[in-house]
Design an enzyme around this catalytic site. Structure first.
Site, PDB file in Angstrom:
ATOM      1  CB  SER A   1      -0.889   0.001   1.248  1.00 50.14           C
ATOM      2  OG  SER A   1      -1.494   1.258   1.450  1.00 50.14           O
TER       3      SER A   1
ATOM      4  CE1 TYR B   1      -2.987  -1.819   5.915  1.00 53.54           C
ATOM      5  CE2 TYR B   1      -2.728   0.443   5.160  1.00 53.54           C
ATOM      6  CZ  TYR B   1      -3.054  -0.874   4.911  1.00 53.54           C
ATOM      7  OH  TYR B   1      -3.436  -1.251   3.643  1.00 53.54           O
TER       8      TYR B   1
END
Length: 315
Positions: free
Chosen positions: A161, A187
């Site tokens: 990501s 994350y």
């Protein structure tokens, strides 16, 4: 890496997985897709199936997996869709999956993930996002390494990501035992770990004809974003930070990395918008951060991951 050395393709951010695979025949190929019951995972699996591959949906809930498999069979006409239980946050589940796999494996797509969860931990005490997004997939890929090595031209794709731009791996406190827990930073760390895994796995496995790369699918409105508030998601979209794409478009980059013929043997890279990413520029929301391609960090993460898994097995 210079612009001339970066890999470019005929495809763009607007391409879909079906367009990437147009004219490609995957008959005889076997693929595993994690997180294949929702979001881009479904569309990755559907694209493989439409091209003739035998696809195994690795799912936490076998009932949901079977419903998804039936949908893919119906839409593609391909009956060779299997379902296998896999909970990436449970090392016992990962071990059972790898032990139960039989036969060759041409494509492994490490797609499943969780994002910005509250502070949660596995039974080992591992921070849940790192445990699921990185350690679960690390155990899966290394557990399947013998069959990947025995399969000519195998490819591993780890879905990362743009969040990796926000932070590297804190090797001194990976599991937030001493620093305050920050869901977004946790994350980001897990997504950097995904890229570092690709860098080191490709270095270790390239001689065995295994190609490993990382892929950023773009921002997709799926269940993955369920821990973001509506305001946070809408601000991101309105501000242009993360222009949302359809799941079919989001699946395109992972599918390309898994199948595009010119990528054979060209690994340890990070792709976005169906092309190899340029180095990140300050202030941009695209590109790949230097800390995610750092070879020393990649090797250190590999060693640390092995140590964690070994400690878990002997606990």
């Amino acid at each position: 890496m210079s612009a001339a050395e970066r890999i470019t393709t005929p495809f763009t951010a607007d391409s879909t997985a079906a367009e990437v695979l147009d004219g490609v025949d995957l008959t005889g190929r076997r693929a595993v897709v994690t997180g294949a019951t929702s979001g881009i995972g479904v569309e990755i699996a559907r694209a493989f199936a439409a091209a003739g591959a035998e696809v195994t949906l690795a799912a936490r809930d076998p009932d949901t997996g079977e419903a998804t498999a039936e949908d893919i069979r119906a839409t593609t006409g391909n009956p060779r869709i299997a379902v296998a239980r896999l909970n990436l946050s449970d090392q016992g589940s990962v071990a059972a999956f790898t032990a139960g796999w039989q036969g060759p494996l041409h494509i492994l797509v490490n797609n499943a993930g969780i994002v910005c969860t509250p502070e949660l931990r596995t039974r080992e005490g591992w921070e849940l996002q790192f445990a699921t997004n990185h350690l679960g997939h690390f155990a899966l890929a290394t557990g399947l390494h013998p069959v990947l090595a025995a399969t000519s031209g195998a490819r591993v794709v780890t879905v990362s990501s743009a969040a990796h731009l926000s932070g590297g791996v804190d090797f001194e406190d990976v599991h937030f035992r001493h620093r305050p827990y920050d869901p977004a930073l946790a994350y980001a760390q897990s997504k950097t770990a995904n890229v570092l895994f690709a860098v080191e796995a490709n270095r270790r496995w390239a001689s065995e004809d295994i190609t490993v790369n990382a892929a950023h699918p773009g921002a997709i409105r799926t269940r993955l974003t369920r821990h973001l508030s509506r305001d946070e998601a809408e601000r991101a979209a309105a501000g242009g930070e993360f222009p949302f794409r359809t799941p079919e478009q989001g699946a395109a980059t992972p599918v390309l990395v898994a199948t595009w013929p010119p990528l054979a043997g060209r690994g340890g890279r990070y792709f976005e918008d169906c092309n190899e990413a340029a180095p990140h520029e300050p202030g941009a929301h695209s590109g790949v951060a230097a800390h995610a391609l750092d070879q020393q960090a990649a090797a250190r993460l590999w060693r640390l991951s092995l140590e964690m898994l070994a400690a878990a097995r002997h606990a």
